[in-house]
Structure formats: structure tokens, C-alpha cells
Scaffold this active site. Structure first.
Site, PDB file in Angstrom:
ATOM      1  N   ASP A  39       0.849  -1.196   0.000  1.00  0.00           N
ATOM      2  CA  ASP A  39       0.000   0.000   0.000  1.00  0.00           C
ATOM      3  C   ASP A  39       0.886   1.248   0.000  1.00  0.00           C
ATOM      4  O   ASP A  39       1.941   1.266   0.663  1.00  0.00           O
ATOM      5  CB  ASP A  39      -0.902  -0.002   1.252  1.00  0.00           C
ATOM      6  CG  ASP A  39      -1.713   1.287   1.376  1.00  0.00           C
ATOM      7  OD1 ASP A  39      -1.371   2.126   2.226  1.00  0.00           O
ATOM      8  OD2 ASP A  39      -2.638   1.466   0.574  1.00  0.00           O
ATOM      9  N   HIS A 121       5.395  14.781 -14.895  1.00  0.00           N
ATOM     10  CA  HIS A 121       6.068  16.079 -15.068  1.00  0.00           C
ATOM     11  C   HIS A 121       6.008  16.838 -13.751  1.00  0.00           C
ATOM     12  O   HIS A 121       5.004  16.803 -13.036  1.00  0.00           O
ATOM     13  CB  HIS A 121       5.494  16.881 -16.236  1.00  0.00           C
ATOM     14  CG  HIS A 121       4.167  17.527 -16.027  1.00  0.00           C
ATOM     15  ND1 HIS A 121       4.005  18.782 -15.461  1.00  0.00           N
ATOM     16  CD2 HIS A 121       2.929  17.092 -16.335  1.00  0.00           C
ATOM     17  CE1 HIS A 121       2.724  19.087 -15.454  1.00  0.00           C
ATOM     18  NE2 HIS A 121       2.054  18.092 -15.963  1.00  0.00           N
ATOM     19  N   GLU A 167       7.003  20.190 -19.275  1.00  0.00           N
ATOM     20  CA  GLU A 167       5.895  19.499 -19.957  1.00  0.00           C
ATOM     21  C   GLU A 167       4.886  20.523 -20.437  1.00  0.00           C
ATOM     22  O   GLU A 167       4.300  20.413 -21.498  1.00  0.00           O
ATOM     23  CB  GLU A 167       5.221  18.517 -19.002  1.00  0.00           C
ATOM     24  CG  GLU A 167       4.134  17.657 -19.642  1.00  0.00           C
ATOM     25  CD  GLU A 167       2.750  18.282 -19.657  1.00  0.00           C
ATOM     26  OE1 GLU A 167       2.547  19.297 -18.940  1.00  0.00           O
ATOM     27  OE2 GLU A 167       1.874  17.794 -20.376  1.00  0.00           O
ATOM     28  N   GLU A 168       4.680  21.557 -19.638  1.00  0.00           N
ATOM     29  CA  GLU A 168       3.662  22.562 -19.956  1.00  0.00           C
ATOM     30  C   GLU A 168       4.013  23.388 -21.197  1.00  0.00           C
ATOM     31  O   GLU A 168       3.158  24.082 -21.738  1.00  0.00           O
ATOM     32  CB  GLU A 168       3.430  23.486 -18.756  1.00  0.00           C
ATOM     33  CG  GLU A 168       2.956  22.764 -17.498  1.00  0.00           C
ATOM     34  CD  GLU A 168       1.522  22.262 -17.600  1.00  0.00           C
ATOM     35  OE1 GLU A 168       0.903  22.347 -18.669  1.00  0.00           O
ATOM     36  OE2 GLU A 168       1.004  21.750 -16.590  1.00  0.00           O
ATOM     37  N   HIS A 283      -4.730  24.709 -14.426  1.00  0.00           N
ATOM     38  CA  HIS A 283      -3.878  25.811 -14.921  1.00  0.00           C
ATOM     39  C   HIS A 283      -4.256  27.146 -14.296  1.00  0.00           C
ATOM     40  O   HIS A 283      -4.076  28.212 -14.916  1.00  0.00           O
ATOM     41  CB  HIS A 283      -3.908  25.874 -16.446  1.00  0.00           C
ATOM     42  CG  HIS A 283      -3.096  24.793 -17.104  1.00  0.00           C
ATOM     43  ND1 HIS A 283      -2.872  24.725 -18.460  1.00  0.00           N
ATOM     44  CD2 HIS A 283      -2.460  23.720 -16.579  1.00  0.00           C
ATOM     45  CE1 HIS A 283      -2.122  23.674 -18.743  1.00  0.00           C
ATOM     46  NE2 HIS A 283      -1.876  23.041 -17.619  1.00  0.00           N
TER      47      HIS A 283
HETATM   48  N1  DTR Z   1      -1.499  18.035 -20.700  1.00  0.00           N
HETATM   49  C1  DTR Z   1      -1.729  17.978 -19.264  1.00  0.00           C
HETATM   50  C2  DTR Z   1      -3.179  17.917 -18.892  1.00  0.00           C
HETATM   51  C3  DTR Z   1      -3.967  16.929 -19.645  1.00  0.00           C
HETATM   52  C4  DTR Z   1      -5.019  17.228 -20.410  1.00  0.00           C
HETATM   53  N2  DTR Z   1      -5.540  16.047 -20.893  1.00  0.00           N
HETATM   54  C5  DTR Z   1      -4.794  15.021 -20.450  1.00  0.00           C
HETATM   55  C6  DTR Z   1      -4.920  13.664 -20.657  1.00  0.00           C
HETATM   56  C7  DTR Z   1      -3.990  12.822 -20.089  1.00  0.00           C
HETATM   57  C8  DTR Z   1      -2.953  13.353 -19.345  1.00  0.00           C
HETATM   58  C9  DTR Z   1      -2.837  14.733 -19.119  1.00  0.00           C
HETATM   59  C10 DTR Z   1      -3.779  15.555 -19.687  1.00  0.00           C
HETATM   60  C11 DTR Z   1      -1.150  19.190 -18.604  1.00  0.00           C
HETATM   61  O1  DTR Z   1      -1.718  20.270 -18.747  1.00  0.00           O
HETATM   62  O2  DTR Z   1      -0.101  19.025 -17.937  1.00  0.00           O
HETATM   63 ZN    ZN Z   2      -0.882  21.364 -17.231  1.00  0.00          ZN
HETATM   64 ZN    ZN Z   3       0.032  18.003 -16.361  1.00  0.00          ZN
END
Ligand code: DTR
Ligand code: ZN
Ligand code: ZN
Length: 313
Positions: A39, A121, A167-168, A283
Site C-alpha cells: 500500500d 512532469h 511538460e507545460e 492551470h
Molecule cells: N497536458 C496535461 C493535462 C492533460 C489534459 N488532458 C490530459 C490527458 C492525459 C494526461 C494529461 C492531460 C497538462 O496540462 O499538464
Molecule cells: Zn498542465
Molecule cells: Zn500536467
């Protein structure tokens, strides 16, 4: 094989050794038992989120690429992993004129030709602390790694954990990592598991459907706890699994939803509020430690561990 055992206890010692050999012989013949995943204490995951929140608060309110809050987040995660016996490495890259970092942590041992990766990320957007997006995934992956150490798990395959930068900005860090791998090293990755937003306040339970075996592993877990899941469709290509998938690596992951609204049918099976976003603070500056559903974070952290143990046995 006759064993010469010195002293009066020869008889007893000989019987014990014979029994031991017999036992070990039986054990060798028996199929290896799959190590059941432990767990993951959700309190530990939330403690990491509290740390990430404090870091954001102390660094201009965010943990974004190229800002002090991101590097401080990375240093926090790295320090915990170094103390737990992982072999860590920081990979540096530049994006939009700012320096970014990936953190890679290898658990010593296992077959180097079969690498199971779990990643998330670590960066937020500049508008907030990014606790659900994506402190939740980062904290769960960290606590799963620390649990590997705490339990001294020794899987057949090699375990590698990763925290991605930028990642963003478009999966910059994870793409930089995949592109930096040699063809041979890329082929050694037997699967990449991605965790981006796994604690949404109005949660859904979505499973990536990119690789059937990985998808089944996650679905088996949720079936085992009686929680229905849906296929993740909102984000194809929208997180750090995308560069791995493009390189031919089997991928999978979990997601609890972002700005899309929960339907009435989804609310009927999952609870929560229909007609409201899975994460109304997506966001936004309100993506703080109060923007987490503990049940979703707990379930997904345990599903993460289940998949890591199952796929690395
Ligand atoms: N791109 C991600 C948020 C996000 C939006 N749709 C999905 C689907 C699967 C994983 C992530 C996401 C972000 O804004 O970091
Ligand atoms: Zn994001
Ligand atoms: Zn994200």
C-alpha cells in the site's frame, strides 16, 4: 551429496542440512511468487504535496519551467531519492531561453535489458503551484519509488523513475530524454507509465488505452477495488507518454480529468458533481493543496504501485 559436519551435532546438523536442501530444492521447483505491491500511504503522498506547495509559495507562487520554484522542487525530490539509495541523474536542457531539468532515478539491480519506467512532469504553469497538475503525479511516483526502497523490492526487471521538466511547454523535457537515448537504450524500455493529474477534486478514473497489456494491468487493479474506469480520450498526445509512444515504447497511465465537465452518467458511477469540471482549477492559481481529492489520490497511488510491481516482477 554427503556433507561432512564437524562435532557431536553431526546427526542433527546433517538432518537439518538435508532438510534445508530438500526444502530449498522444493522452493526452487515452485513458481516464483509475484511480489504483491505494498500500500502507498496517501498521507506520505500528501506530505510531498505540502512540500511542493511550500516551495511554490516561497518562490513567487509557482514551480514553472525556468523559475526558482521548479529547481527547488527538483532538489527536494532528488534529495529524498538519494537518501533512499537510488542512482540519480539530472539532465539539463534549454527551452524558451530558460534552463530546464529532468530528474532520472534508477533503482540498482534488475535486468538492464528490460527497463520499466514510471514518470510524471514536475513543472507547473506560471499561474500557480500546480499541485494537482502535476504535483499529484510527481508525489505519487516519488512515494512509489521510496516504497521500493523501504521494502527493498528486488524485481526481475530494472526500475527507473523520472520527473520531467517543461511538460507545460509541450512535453519538452520528456521528448529531450527520449531523443537523447540511443536506439539500443530506447529498445530496452519495456514500458513507460505516465501519471499527470491523478488527484482531481471532482475526479474521474481514466486509464490510457495506448497499450493493451498496460491498460489491462491498471483496469485489473480498479476492478479489484470495485471502481469502474473509462478510457482516457481527452489527452491523446497531451502528456509525457507521447514522446515514448512516438518512439515505439509501450505506454500507459492514469488520469482523473482536467477542464472537461463530468457528465451525469459519470457522476452516477463515480460520485462528485455533474456539469462541473473534473478540475476547475486546471492551470489556475487555485491549483493548491486544497485542490486535491484524497480518495482519488490514494486509489491512483496504489494503482501506480500495483502496475510497477506487476510489470517488473
Ligand atoms: N497536458 C496535461 C493535462 C492533460 C489534459 N488532458 C490530459 C490527458 C492525459 C494526461 C494529461 C492531460 C497538462 O496540462 O499538464
Ligand atoms: Zn498542465
Ligand atoms: Zn500536467
Amino acid at each position: 551429496m554427503k556433507l561432512s559436519v564437524p562435532g557431536r551435532a553431526t546427526g542433527i546438523a546433517a538432518i537439518s542440512i538435508a532438510a534445508l536442501l530438500t526444502t530449498s530444492a522444493i522452493a526452487d521447483a515452485a513458481p516464483a511468487r509475484v511480489a504483491a505491491a505494498p500500500d502507498i500511504p496517501v498521507a506520505n503522498v500528501k506530505a510531498h504535496l505540502t512540500q511542493l506547495q511550500s516551495i511554490a509559495t516561497a518562490n513567487g507562487g509557482n514551480r514553472a519551467h525556468g523559475r526558482a520554484g521548479y529547481k527547488a522542487s527538483l532538489d527536494y525530490v532528488k534529495a529524498r531519492l538519494d537518501a533512499a539509495g537510488f542512482t540519480t541523474a539530472i539532465q539539463q536542457f534549454t527551452s524558451s531561453g530558460r534552463v530546464g531539468y529532468n530528474l532520472i532515478a534508477d533503482w540498482p539491480g534488475g535486468d538492464a535489458n528490460q527497463v520499466v519506467m514510471a514518470g510524471s512532469h514536475l513543472d507547473s504553469v506560471s499561474s500557480g503551484a500546480g499541485i494537482n497538475d502535476n504535483g499529484s503525479g510527481s508525489a505519487a511516483v516519488l512515494e512509489a519509488a521510496l516504497t521500493v526502497s523501504r521494502t527493498q523490492y528486488r524485481p526481475t526487471k530494472h526500475l527507473r523513475f523520472a520527473w520531467w521538466g517543461a511538460e507545460e511547454l509541450g512535453m519538452v523535457g520528456s521528448r529531450y530524454y527520449v531523443n537523447s537515448l540511443s536506439t539500443a537504450n530506447r529498445a530496452r524500455i519495456s514500458g513507460y507509465l505516465n501519471f499527470d493529474m491523478i488527484g482531481s477534486p471532482n475526479p474521474g478514473y481514466f486509464v490510457y488505452d495506448d497499450n493493451p497489456a498496460i491498460e489491462k494491468t491498471f483496469k485489473d487493479y480498479f476492478t479489484g477495488i470495485g471502481v469502474p474506469t473509462e478510457i482516457e480520450t481527452e489527452g491523446d498526445g497531451r502528456s509525457d507518454h507521447a514522446p515514448f509512444k512516438s518512439a515505439g515504447v509501450p505506454v500507459g497511465g492514469l488520469f482523473t480529468g482536467a477542464s472537461n465537465s463530468k457528465t451525469a452518467a459519470q457522476a452516477a458511477k463515480w460520485g462528485g458533481t455533474a456539469g462541473t469540471a473534473f478540475d476547475r482549477c486546471y492551470h489556475s492559481s487555485c491549483d493548491t493543496t486544497s485542490n486535491i481529492n484524497d480518495t482519488a489520490l490514494n486509489r491512483n497511488s496504489d494503482a501506480l504501485a500495483y502496475a510497477v510491481w506487476e510489470l517488473s516482477e
